[in-house]
Design an enzyme around this catalytic site. Sequence first.
Site, mmCIF file in Angstrom:
data_model
loop_
_atom_site.group_PDB
_atom_site.id
_atom_site.type_symbol
_atom_site.label_atom_id
_atom_site.label_comp_id
_atom_site.label_asym_id
_atom_site.label_seq_id
_atom_site.Cartn_x
_atom_site.Cartn_y
_atom_site.Cartn_z
ATOM 1 N N HIS A 1 -60.743 -2.689 49.869
ATOM 2 C CA HIS A 1 -59.324 -2.394 50.001
ATOM 3 C C HIS A 1 -59.014 -1.046 49.372
ATOM 4 O O HIS A 1 -59.712 -0.590 48.487
ATOM 5 C CB HIS A 1 -58.457 -3.496 49.383
ATOM 6 C CG HIS A 1 -58.894 -3.921 48.023
ATOM 7 N ND1 HIS A 1 -59.956 -4.775 47.804
ATOM 8 C CD2 HIS A 1 -58.430 -3.600 46.800
ATOM 9 C CE1 HIS A 1 -60.113 -4.976 46.507
ATOM 10 N NE2 HIS A 1 -59.198 -4.270 45.869
ATOM 11 N N GLY A 2 -57.968 -0.442 49.894
ATOM 12 C CA GLY A 2 -57.565 0.859 49.399
ATOM 13 C C GLY A 2 -56.109 1.133 49.702
ATOM 14 O O GLY A 2 -55.473 0.405 50.454
#
Length: 147
Positions: free
Chosen positions: A66-67
Amino acid sequence: MQLTQVLSKDCTRRVDACQSKKRALEIISELAAERLGVSEKEIFDSLFNREKLGSTGIGQGIAIPHGRVENNLPPTAVFIRCDQPIGYDSIDKQPVDLLFALIVPEEENKQYLQILAAAAEKLHNKQICKSLRQAESDEQMYQIITS
């Protein structure tokens, strides 16, 4: 939180030419960039920098990279299944073949955590993971992960 709110059919793919964590993150970045209309590099850098903090490989062949991106874009998920498991530095030291990635706006927190929790809960189900690994098409995987 329903995964259909963030995951689309065009961001759900089987991948046969993936030999590394870096390549998996590149593929995820390509799919998300197409969907969001932003730079692949921006998404890749966000995912890669998060991996530097610690692996998002949660064990049992699953990773939830995730980012965050600076643009005010809708939260977007990408799900890929690698035909051959890849080294991912997972907590259980096992290779990964199921990756559910999430890209969210920089300032989004509550929904971000809800989506991560929903994905983790879904992928914690061994029967769902078995079905995902046996799915014969992208459409079938999408139906399994979003049902």
